[in-house]
Design an enzyme around this catalytic site. Sequence first.
Site, PDB file in Angstrom:
ATOM      1  N   HIS A  47       0.854  -1.198   0.000  1.00  0.00           N
ATOM      2  CA  HIS A  47       0.000   0.000   0.000  1.00  0.00           C
ATOM      3  C   HIS A  47       0.881   1.236   0.000  1.00  0.00           C
ATOM      4  CE1 HIS A  47      -3.654   2.367   1.506  1.00  0.00           C
ATOM      5  NE2 HIS A  47      -2.657   3.241   1.468  1.00  0.00           N
ATOM      6  N   HIS A 100       1.422   5.461  -2.059  1.00  0.00           N
ATOM      7  CA  HIS A 100       1.001   6.511  -2.986  1.00  0.00           C
ATOM      8  C   HIS A 100       2.242   7.048  -3.695  1.00  0.00           C
ATOM      9  CE1 HIS A 100      -3.022   6.852  -1.033  1.00  0.00           C
ATOM     10  NE2 HIS A 100      -2.331   6.410   0.005  1.00  0.00           N
ATOM     11  N   ASN A 136      -5.685   7.164  -6.149  1.00  0.00           N
ATOM     12  CA  ASN A 136      -6.343   8.440  -5.824  1.00  0.00           C
ATOM     13  C   ASN A 136      -5.587   9.637  -6.400  1.00  0.00           C
ATOM     14  OD1 ASN A 136      -4.305   7.866  -3.887  1.00  0.00           O
ATOM     15  ND2 ASN A 136      -5.193   9.322  -2.440  1.00  0.00           N
ATOM     16  N   HIS A 188     -10.362   1.411   2.571  1.00  0.00           N
ATOM     17  CA  HIS A 188     -10.073   2.461   3.553  1.00  0.00           C
ATOM     18  C   HIS A 188     -11.265   2.471   4.493  1.00  0.00           C
ATOM     19  CE1 HIS A 188      -8.382   6.570   4.704  1.00  0.00           C
ATOM     20  NE2 HIS A 188      -9.469   6.421   5.441  1.00  0.00           N
ATOM     21  N   HIS A 237      -4.193  -0.111   6.236  1.00  0.00           N
ATOM     22  CA  HIS A 237      -3.658   0.784   7.272  1.00  0.00           C
ATOM     23  C   HIS A 237      -4.527   0.811   8.528  1.00  0.00           C
ATOM     24  CE1 HIS A 237      -6.572   3.413   5.388  1.00  0.00           C
ATOM     25  NE2 HIS A 237      -5.777   3.785   4.409  1.00  0.00           N
ATOM     26  N   LEU A 277      -4.025   9.910   7.632  1.00  0.00           N
ATOM     27  CA  LEU A 277      -5.377   9.364   7.745  1.00  0.00           C
ATOM     28  C   LEU A 277      -5.355   7.895   7.363  1.00  0.00           C
ATOM     29  CD1 LEU A 277      -7.486  12.287   6.223  1.00  0.00           C
ATOM     30  CD2 LEU A 277      -7.407  11.575   8.630  1.00  0.00           C
ATOM     31  N   ASP A 286       1.756   2.860   3.304  1.00  0.00           N
ATOM     32  CA  ASP A 286       0.916   4.037   3.054  1.00  0.00           C
ATOM     33  C   ASP A 286       1.789   5.271   2.879  1.00  0.00           C
ATOM     34  OD1 ASP A 286      -1.422   5.431   2.552  1.00  0.00           O
ATOM     35  OD2 ASP A 286      -1.903   5.762   4.659  1.00  0.00           O
ATOM     36  N   HIS A 297       3.772  14.674   0.414  1.00  0.00           N
ATOM     37  CA  HIS A 297       3.243  16.021   0.172  1.00  0.00           C
ATOM     38  C   HIS A 297       4.408  16.999   0.325  1.00  0.00           C
ATOM     39  CE1 HIS A 297      -1.063  15.034   0.203  1.00  0.00           C
ATOM     40  NE2 HIS A 297      -0.829  14.260   1.246  1.00  0.00           N
ATOM     41  N   ALA A 308      -2.740  15.293   4.800  1.00  0.00           N
ATOM     42  CA  ALA A 308      -2.513  14.059   5.556  1.00  0.00           C
ATOM     43  C   ALA A 308      -1.608  13.124   4.771  1.00  0.00           C
ATOM     44  CB  ALA A 308      -3.842  13.377   5.845  1.00  0.00           C
TER      45      ALA A 308
END
Length: 345
Positions: free
Chosen positions: A13, A15, A41, A135, A173, A218, A246, A250, A262
Site C-alpha cells: 500500500h 502513494h 487516488n 479504507h 492501514h 489518515l 501508506d 506532500h 494528511a
Amino acid sequence: MTQLTIITPDDWHLHFRDGDMLQETVPATARLFNRAIVMPNLLPPVTDAKLASAYRERILAARPAGSTFEPLMTIFLTNNTTEQDIIDAKAAGVVAAKLYPAGATTNSDAAVKALDALFPIFEAMEKHGLLLLVHGEVTESHIDIFDREALFIERYLARIVNAFPGLKVVFEHITTKDAADFVMSAADNVAATITPQHLLLNRNDLLVGGVRPHNFCLPVLKRSTHQEALRAVVATGSSKFFLGTDSAPHEKHRKESACGCAGCYSAWSALELYAQVFDDLGALDKLEGFASIHGPDFYGLPRNTGSVTLVKETWTVPSEIILPNGNPIVPFFAGEEVSWKVKTA
C-alpha cells in the site's frame, strides 16, 4: 542479533502521486521493494483499466536504470463503476479495486457515497478474482474522527465480508484494536496492512508539545492502547497482517500550513523502521513473514527470490529531500535516529 537477511520485501500500500513527483517516489520505493500496490487516488482518479495501464507506464518510466521493480495497479471504485470495468481491469492485469468512502482521504471526493449500491460490484469482483482494498472509515461530519474506523467495521465491513466469502478483502492501514481483533477473528479471505507510523506512534506524538504536521496521516493516529494492540498482533507472526507503508508524499509547504495535508512519506526509512519495531518487540524472526511472505501469499502471487540484509547500525533520516521541482519534502522520522540500516554492497 546484529544482522538479519530476509526475502526481498514488497509494499502492499503506497502513494506514488504523478508527474515530476514520480522521479522521487518510484526510486525511493524501488531501492528495496520489488513490488508495490499503487493507490489510484490521483486527480482525476484511476477509475478504469485504460487509466491504470497509462499510469503504470508512467511509473515504469520513472524506475532507476536496471530496476526490475513492478507496480501492481488498482482502480478507484465509484458509484459509477460497472461489472465491465471489473472485467476489463482484471484483463489488463489490475490486481485490486480500492474502496474509499467519499472524503476519507486525499483526493477521495469522487469516491463512494452509497456503499450498499456497490454490492453488485463486490459480487463481480468475487467472481472475477479482483481483491477489494478498503479504507475503513465512515465519513459523516458529526462522527468523531477517532471513532470512524470502529464504526466502519460495525456498519459496513462485517456485512461485506459475510456477504462475499469468496472475495479477498484487505483492511488497509488499520489503526485500532477493533480492527486488529476483527481481522484476527475473520475468515481467511480477510487480511490487513499496517503502517510504520501506526506501530511507532500514537496521538500524543501528533498533539503533545505542539502539533506535529509530519506525523499527521489518515486514518489519524489513535491512543496508545490501540498502538499497543497493533504491535501485539504483528509480534504474533499472524499471516493475516503484512507490510503496507501508506507512504504518502506532500510538499513541505502543504504539510506545514493552516490546513495541512494528511500523509507520511516513509519510503526512505520504512523497512528499517519496521525492523526497529520488531526488534523492540523481541520478534525479529517475524519480520520476514510480515514484510516478504504474508502479502504475496494472500494476493496469490509468487514470493520474491532475492534478499535484503539489515544490520544493526544507527543512522539519521534526512531532514529534507528536494523534489525534482525544487521544493522540499520532509520524510517521515526526519532528523530522527533509526537503529537498523540496509546493508549495501
